[in-house]
Design an enzyme around this catalytic site. Sequence first.
Site, short mmCIF file in Angstrom:
data_model
loop_
_atom_site.label_atom_id
_atom_site.label_comp_id
_atom_site.label_asym_id
_atom_site.label_seq_id
_atom_site.Cartn_x
_atom_site.Cartn_y
_atom_site.Cartn_z
N CYS A 1 0.47 -1.47 -0.08
CA CYS A 1 0.11 -0.05 -0.03
C CYS A 1 0.67 1.20 0.10
O CYS A 1 -0.23 2.60 0.03
CB CYS A 1 -1.02 0.12 1.29
N HIS B 1 -3.03 6.52 3.07
CA HIS B 1 -3.83 5.28 1.96
C HIS B 1 -4.56 4.68 2.36
O HIS B 1 -5.30 5.39 3.78
CB HIS B 1 -2.46 4.11 2.36
N ASN C 1 -10.22 -0.55 0.48
CA ASN C 1 -8.54 -0.49 0.15
C ASN C 1 -8.25 -0.85 -1.50
O ASN C 1 -8.23 -1.90 -1.24
CB ASN C 1 -8.50 -1.34 1.43
O1 UT7 Z 1 -3.76 -1.96 3.08
C1 UT7 Z 1 -3.46 -3.05 4.89
C2 UT7 Z 1 -3.83 -1.78 5.16
N1 UT7 Z 1 -4.55 -2.81 6.67
C3 UT7 Z 1 -5.18 -2.32 7.64
O2 UT7 Z 1 -5.03 -1.41 7.70
C4 UT7 Z 1 -5.98 -3.04 8.56
C5 UT7 Z 1 -6.00 -2.53 9.31
N2 UT7 Z 1 -6.24 -3.08 10.71
C6 UT7 Z 1 -7.76 -2.97 10.94
O3 UT7 Z 1 -8.56 -2.00 9.98
C7 UT7 Z 1 -9.02 -3.60 11.73
O4 UT7 Z 1 -8.75 -4.63 12.21
C8 UT7 Z 1 -9.96 -4.05 11.48
C9 UT7 Z 1 -10.75 -3.61 10.46
C10 UT7 Z 1 -9.47 -5.26 9.75
C11 UT7 Z 1 -11.05 -5.69 12.18
O5 UT7 Z 1 -11.40 -4.70 13.27
P1 UT7 Z 1 -10.76 -4.69 14.73
O6 UT7 Z 1 -11.95 -4.03 15.63
O7 UT7 Z 1 -9.50 -4.91 14.77
O8 UT7 Z 1 -11.87 -6.38 14.41
P2 UT7 Z 1 -11.58 -7.52 14.95
O9 UT7 Z 1 -10.70 -8.77 14.31
O10 UT7 Z 1 -10.94 -7.41 16.69
O11 UT7 Z 1 -12.79 -8.46 15.41
C12 UT7 Z 1 -13.65 -8.29 16.52
C13 UT7 Z 1 -14.52 -8.99 15.87
C14 UT7 Z 1 -14.50 -10.46 16.71
O12 UT7 Z 1 -15.11 -11.48 16.74
P3 UT7 Z 1 -15.11 -12.04 18.42
O13 UT7 Z 1 -13.49 -13.13 18.39
O14 UT7 Z 1 -14.79 -11.06 19.24
O15 UT7 Z 1 -16.37 -12.46 18.75
C15 UT7 Z 1 -14.02 -10.76 14.74
O16 UT7 Z 1 -14.00 -12.50 14.38
O17 UT7 Z 1 -15.33 -8.73 14.39
C16 UT7 Z 1 -15.48 -10.52 14.27
N3 UT7 Z 1 -14.88 -9.79 13.33
C17 UT7 Z 1 -16.16 -9.20 12.27
N4 UT7 Z 1 -17.59 -9.92 12.23
C18 UT7 Z 1 -18.47 -8.90 11.82
C19 UT7 Z 1 -14.35 -9.35 12.40
N5 UT7 Z 1 -14.78 -9.14 10.97
C20 UT7 Z 1 -16.19 -9.33 10.53
C21 UT7 Z 1 -16.95 -8.93 9.71
N6 UT7 Z 1 -18.42 -8.62 10.19
N7 UT7 Z 1 -16.80 -9.10 8.34
#
Ligand code: UT7
Length: 325
Positions: A112, A251, A281
């Site tokens: 990115c 980005h 993204n």
């Molecule tokens: O260009 C590359 C750069 N990449 C990035 O910038 C990504 C940076 N990271 C992020 O944007 C965030 O970490 C994410 C959007 C990917 C994830 O958000 P988060 O607030 O860190 O969520 P998490 O991974 O901590 O997940 C929280 C909960 C989990 O459930 P439990 O374990 O708490 O029951 C996940 O399984 O949300 C769940 N979850 C979802 N639920 C509904 C993860 N993805 C989804 C989804 N829909 N799509």
Amino acid sequence: MNKVEIIGTGSYVPSKVVDNDELSHMVSTDDEWIVSRTGIRERRISKEENTSDMATKAAVDAIKSAKIDVNDIQLIVLATSTPDDFIPSTACIVQKNIKAVNATCFDISAACSGFVYGIDIAAQFIRTGRFSTALVIGAETLSKVTDWQDRNTCILFGDGASAVILQKGDKEGIISISTGSDGSKGDALVCPAVPVNNFLSKTKVSLNKGTVSMNGKEIFKFAVKILVKLVKEMVVESGYSLKEIKYIIPHQANYRIIEFVAKKLGINPDKFYTNLDIYGNTSAASIGIALDEIYKKNLVKSGDKILIIGFGGGLTYGGIIIEVL
Ligand code: UT7
């Protein structure tokens, strides 16, 4: 050293819009979760167009906006993590498509941050007098390396391409550049390629899925840290105040990252130009698509400064302060 001007911008996204509701039929997710955690509402997904097809359209758009003859282009740098093929480079395919017969062409891989790295490379060639006109492209077909069953990643990505034309000029359009990498954290965002599996290999390895996987929280923390650091350092180094920077184009990964950074910097999130709500993204393409939008919507005038900042896989990061001429 020669001065470097940005004399044209271009972009292209596929026509097919995939909104969050459509994704909720494929994985267990919903619009509310995606919007509240990322700010993304929809993204463009390619049906058949590959990276070179989109890159070509963005390049043609940039050449038109720069009003140059395609024969003037001496360098094509194309940033992508999703090339059409290993060989030839996607830059060479674009060269063939647009008939830029006088150009030296190659791809770069910086995820990115690729668009920022690409401008940096092209600017060095122009500063030293090696080339006088360069085309820099960021283009991705992330949909071909997305695991459409992984809700942690598939909701984030979109396809698209962007381009800029840099040229030796009378005025300085690239005020300052800062880049860096941290390969020790590369495991946080991976997309494996072909493993060694030839007649000499002792252990037979099966082909991997070739899709992106990511430690979202790790990348989130890295992104916030790097954005805050680069904004602070680059503003000081350039001699301008943050107030004098009209827009910061990060980005386009996650709106919550931007809110965190704005809070840490004590500035209004509106200073960050975003379009991730409609494109998601698009990795190497994202900054250039936003930059093109800013130019085409006449949101900037001569003398305005824009700070673009990339961060992502590698891990890589980099920023450039641009002066609009
Ligand atoms: O260009 C590359 C750069 N990449 C990035 O910038 C990504 C940076 N990271 C992020 O944007 C965030 O970490 C994410 C959007 C990917 C994830 O958000 P988060 O607030 O860190 O969520 P998490 O991974 O901590 O997940 C929280 C909960 C989990 O459930 P439990 O374990 O708490 O029951 C996940 O399984 O949300 C769940 N979850 C979802 N639920 C509904 C993860 N993805 C989804 C989804 N829909 N799509």
